[in-house]
Design an enzyme around this catalytic site. Structure first.
Site, PDB file in Angstrom:
ATOM      1  N   LYS A  80      38.527  45.639  51.061  1.00  0.00           N
ATOM      2  CA  LYS A  80      38.889  44.228  51.019  1.00  0.00           C
ATOM      3  C   LYS A  80      37.797  43.180  50.704  1.00  0.00           C
ATOM      4  CE  LYS A  80      38.535  43.667  55.922  1.00  0.00           C
ATOM      5  NZ  LYS A  80      39.364  43.770  57.121  1.00  0.00           N
TER       6      LYS A  80
ATOM      7  N   TYR B 195      15.156  18.527  50.815  1.00  0.00           N
ATOM      8  CA  TYR B 195      16.137  17.563  51.164  1.00  0.00           C
ATOM      9  C   TYR B 195      15.866  17.376  52.696  1.00  0.00           C
ATOM     10  CZ  TYR B 195      19.271  18.165  47.136  1.00  0.00           C
ATOM     11  OH  TYR B 195      19.815  17.903  45.893  1.00  0.00           O
TER      12      TYR B 195
END
Ligand SMILES: *Cc1c(COP(=O)(O)O)cnc(C)c1O
Length: 381
Positions: free
Chosen positions: A41, A271
């Protein structure tokens, strides 16, 4: 001056030989009699569902498992012929896809059972399904204390056949929870006798995920559903201090340095100016960021490997770029290889390390590696 790249040089390498090796190693450890359902999956936990399934099929895996029908359809379209279980069942309207693509759904509610039965009846066929019992996970599954009622209603569906009955453990990875794991097994066995009394006699029963298959041998019945350990992600999902199969990482994540700059002491980087250079520094820019699935929570923590040395991450990880301090690594140049996940010269960083630093598990790290990153399969299949 430098090489030309056809792609941004940030690359996931999937070593399919290691996948095959982990599969055989897990099988030898668990017992050759147990059939293996490989859980692929979420794009095989980020490792590439089609390529991994193709290789596992070649190695003799008995079943594949996906989370949603769309994932199963992708495998069928790629020519995978192995039986495929859809762990999460299907949504109303998708029952025709289940039939069309020959998928086997997990069934845990009456509505889905009814829809599938009707679709099968219209086609004049009988469809196999796996009934999922919730013995304590509390997620999907027929609650164990309602299984008898479920059974009474289920047996009225003439076009559904119970191929398997399954359950899923909540805490098989935690040996302090062994009593609970044992209680789940007990509840499951009670349900099997409830089913037997009502004439439901599945071809197989299955309980074990990776940690259960390794740590709780009594949970190994006809089939084991293995995800994590096939990808070599044993480190944080298997209990420590027990015997384990020999597992190796299947995924490596590498990049190359894009820029190198000298930064005087006192300057801030990135940042939010969360890092201040405390000395004259050499800073390298690496083209990987949180949009690639490299966690922003690694800002100012963790390292990457450059020229056989750990180089600490400095400043905030941004969407597309990460900065590392290479002041202590001699001669770093543009285009030097950078290892984000993998090993080199005796040093290694694995998905478990990244997970620990960012407060999650290795599965989330590999699943999160975005499709923006180019995947290379070695060997091709
Ligand atoms: C994902 C999943 C597995 C595989 O778990 P691993 O820990 O990766 O082995 C097994 N069974 C079910 C129902 C799952 O959802």
């Amino acid at each position: 001056m430098s090489a030309t790249f056809l792609n941004r040089p940030t690359t996931v390498e999937i070593n399919l030989d290691e996948l095959a090796r982990n599969f055989h190693s897990a099988k030898a450890f668990i017992g050759q009699d147990a059939r293996v359902m490989a859980v692929v999956k979420a794009n095989a936990y980020g490792h590439g569902a089609v390529e991994c399934s193709r290789r596992l099929e070649k190695e003799g895996v008995n079943w594949l498992a996906v989370a949603i029908p769309e994932e199963g359809i992708e495998l069928r379209k790629a020519g995978i012929g192995c039986p495929i279980l859809v762990l999460g069942g299907f949504w109303p309207g998708q029952e025709s896809l289940i039939l069309e693509y020959g998928l086997t759904p997990a069934i845990f509610d009456m509505r889905a059972a009814g829809l599938l039965d009707r679709a099968a009846k219209e086609k004049g066929i009988t469809v196999n399904c796996h009934i999922k019992i919730d013995t304590g996970m509390g997620r999907v599954g027929v609650r164990y204390d309602r299984a008898a009622e479920f059974c009474d209603e289920f047996v009225t569906f003439e076009n559904l056949r119970v191929e398997a009955v399954m359950t899923h453990f909540a805490a098989a990875d935690d040996l302090n929870e062994t009593d609970f794991t044992n209680a789940q097994m007990r509840r499951f066995d009670e349900i099997l006798s409830v089913f037997a009394l009502r004439g439901i006699d599945p071809d197989m029963v299955d309980l074990a995920n990776s940690p259960a298959a390794v740590a709780h041998p009594l949970s190994v019945r006809d089939l084991v559903r293995l995800g994590g350990i096939l990808y070599g992600l044993g480190g944080d999902v298997l209990p420590s201090g027990i015997e384990k199969p020999d597992l190796r990482p299947v995924m490596a994540l590498t990049s190359k340095i894009s820029l190198v700059k000298t930064v005087p002491s006192g300057e801030t980087l990135g940042y939010g100016r969360t890092f201040t250079a405390e000395r004259d520094s050499v800073i390298a820019t690496v083209p990987i960021g949180y949009a690639d699935g490299f966690p922003r929570s690694l800002s100012n923590s963790g390292s990457l490997i450059v020229r056989g040395a750990f180089a600490p991450i400095v400043g905030r990880v941004s969407m597309d770029w990460t900065l590392i301090d290479v002041t202590d690594v001699p001669d770093v140049r543009v285009d030097d290889d950078v290892i984000v996940i993998g090993s080199s010269g005796g040093l290694s960083i694995n998905a478990e390390d990244i997970a620990r630093l960012s407060g999650t598990i290795s599965y989330e790290v590999t699943c999160g590696i975005s499709s923006r990153i180019h995947r290379v399969f070695d060997p091709m299949n």
